[in-house]
Design a protein around this motif. Sequence first.
Motif, PDB file in Angstrom:
ATOM      1  N   VAL A  60      37.223  35.785  29.242  1.00  0.00           N
ATOM      2  CA  VAL A  60      36.952  37.221  29.214  1.00  0.00           C
ATOM      3  C   VAL A  60      38.280  37.941  29.023  1.00  0.00           C
ATOM      4  O   VAL A  60      39.321  37.507  29.534  1.00  0.00           O
ATOM      5  CB  VAL A  60      36.252  37.712  30.497  1.00  0.00           C
ATOM      6  N   ALA A  61      38.261  39.037  28.290  1.00  0.00           N
ATOM      7  CA  ALA A  61      39.484  39.775  28.003  1.00  0.00           C
ATOM      8  C   ALA A  61      39.950  40.542  29.231  1.00  0.00           C
ATOM      9  O   ALA A  61      39.138  40.998  30.048  1.00  0.00           O
ATOM     10  CB  ALA A  61      39.249  40.738  26.842  1.00  0.00           C
ATOM     11  N   ALA A  62      41.255  40.689  29.376  1.00  0.00           N
ATOM     12  CA  ALA A  62      41.817  41.478  30.465  1.00  0.00           C
ATOM     13  C   ALA A  62      41.306  42.908  30.370  1.00  0.00           C
ATOM     14  O   ALA A  62      41.317  43.522  29.303  1.00  0.00           O
ATOM     15  CB  ALA A  62      43.341  41.454  30.401  1.00  0.00           C
ATOM     16  N   GLY A  63      40.854  43.431  31.485  1.00  0.00           N
ATOM     17  CA  GLY A  63      40.360  44.801  31.529  1.00  0.00           C
ATOM     18  C   GLY A  63      38.926  44.975  31.066  1.00  0.00           C
ATOM     19  O   GLY A  63      38.408  46.092  31.074  1.00  0.00           O
ATOM     20  N   GLY A  66      33.345  42.117  31.494  1.00  0.00           N
ATOM     21  CA  GLY A  66      33.123  40.770  31.998  1.00  0.00           C
ATOM     22  C   GLY A  66      34.130  40.375  33.053  1.00  0.00           C
ATOM     23  O   GLY A  66      33.771  39.748  34.058  1.00  0.00           O
ATOM     24  N   GLU A  67      35.407  40.716  32.870  1.00  0.00           N
ATOM     25  CA  GLU A  67      36.414  40.392  33.882  1.00  0.00           C
ATOM     26  C   GLU A  67      36.134  41.155  35.178  1.00  0.00           C
ATOM     27  O   GLU A  67      36.238  40.596  36.280  1.00  0.00           O
ATOM     28  CB  GLU A  67      37.809  40.738  33.377  1.00  0.00           C
ATOM     29  N   TRP A  68      35.763  42.424  35.055  1.00  0.00           N
ATOM     30  CA  TRP A  68      35.477  43.247  36.238  1.00  0.00           C
ATOM     31  C   TRP A  68      34.321  42.650  37.040  1.00  0.00           C
ATOM     32  O   TRP A  68      34.383  42.579  38.267  1.00  0.00           O
ATOM     33  CB  TRP A  68      35.168  44.665  35.768  1.00  0.00           C
ATOM     34  N   VAL A 202      25.102  34.539  24.881  1.00  0.00           N
ATOM     35  CA  VAL A 202      25.204  35.286  26.131  1.00  0.00           C
ATOM     36  C   VAL A 202      26.647  35.379  26.615  1.00  0.00           C
ATOM     37  O   VAL A 202      27.425  34.428  26.502  1.00  0.00           O
ATOM     38  CB  VAL A 202      24.300  34.651  27.210  1.00  0.00           C
ATOM     39  N   GLN A 203      27.000  36.558  27.131  1.00  0.00           N
ATOM     40  CA  GLN A 203      28.329  36.822  27.666  1.00  0.00           C
ATOM     41  C   GLN A 203      28.211  37.518  29.018  1.00  0.00           C
ATOM     42  O   GLN A 203      27.194  38.177  29.295  1.00  0.00           O
ATOM     43  CB  GLN A 203      29.128  37.724  26.717  1.00  0.00           C
ATOM     44  N   PRO A 204      29.237  37.424  29.861  1.00  0.00           N
ATOM     45  CA  PRO A 204      29.223  38.212  31.095  1.00  0.00           C
ATOM     46  C   PRO A 204      29.090  39.695  30.763  1.00  0.00           C
ATOM     47  O   PRO A 204      29.761  40.214  29.860  1.00  0.00           O
ATOM     48  CB  PRO A 204      30.588  37.913  31.723  1.00  0.00           C
ATOM     49  N   VAL A 221      26.388  38.190  35.328  1.00  0.00           N
ATOM     50  CA  VAL A 221      27.715  38.490  35.865  1.00  0.00           C
ATOM     51  C   VAL A 221      28.729  37.388  35.587  1.00  0.00           C
ATOM     52  O   VAL A 221      29.934  37.599  35.777  1.00  0.00           O
ATOM     53  CB  VAL A 221      27.653  38.796  37.377  1.00  0.00           C
ATOM     54  N   GLU A 222      28.272  36.227  35.148  1.00  0.00           N
ATOM     55  CA  GLU A 222      29.198  35.138  34.822  1.00  0.00           C
ATOM     56  C   GLU A 222      28.512  34.148  33.903  1.00  0.00           C
ATOM     57  O   GLU A 222      27.280  33.991  33.950  1.00  0.00           O
ATOM     58  CB  GLU A 222      29.660  34.437  36.103  1.00  0.00           C
TER      59      GLU A 222
END
Length: 287
Positions: A60-63, A66-68, A202-204, A221-222
């Motif tokens: 997942v990209a920073a910020g 998905g990261e959150w 599928v992605q977060p 969420v994951e």
Amino acid sequence: MRVLPSFLWLSAAALCSFDYPGREVTPQRPRALVYAWQPQTQQALGARFPAPAGCRRVPVAAGSWGEWLRWLPLKPAGTKARLYNGQLKDRQDVVAAVVDIDVPPQDLQQCADAVIRLRAEYVFSHDPNKLHFHLTTGYDFWFSDFVAGRTFRVANEEVLPATRPAEAPTHAALARYLVPTFGYAGTLSLSRELRTVPLAQVQPGDVLIHGGAPGHAVLVVEVAENMVSHQQYVLLAQSYMPAQSIHLLRNVDAPALGAWFAVPGPNEAEFDTPEWTFARQELKRFE
């Protein structure tokens, strides 16, 4: 709800049972993440639920959204899910963990509203001026308009402009903005606002959503993937009716997987979750 034969869920668990030398190391929570409602615990989803053995979380990209979600704060293990009025949720068996976020005292933060709440908190933490949701009527309700004193009223099922006192764009203002949003948005409006994506992609942050009355929404969420078979697994969060704690779902059909759910293959028409069965075409994504 379709119950899998035991040999199927045992096979699914085995797909992630290999212990590779390159097995995932539990990641560390980035310091820059903001959860503005000020949760009371430092426990986080990413630490509580490691990827199954033989699997790795998808990047997942920073910020990113998905990261959150990966680092959502959780209440202590064993916390029970409660309704908005403090009573216990009937089906505690489907609860794998409870997100450390408040449930407003009204019966409003239900299924789609839980997705809206978390998405609103994420956008608010980055740029409140980009925060908006469409109501079921199609009215585009912006947080920036709300704090500037521009809101709406409903008369004979018609949404009309209205005024209110202007205020600073604080987190308390966000809570006030969400009350009418929860009241006049739902699975139907949210499903229209999102774009359909193939289940295999599928992605977060994606949402399994059936728009309607009744309807339901569950937030991905994951996502983790087996390094050999490429079978994907997801963690799912939801609220339900009546309004209740946002919680991660337990896989009651495949207990060996814990809170992880195997993503159905291309020949499977449905995605079973403990309290709703979705069509495989009902996966959607925020732009």
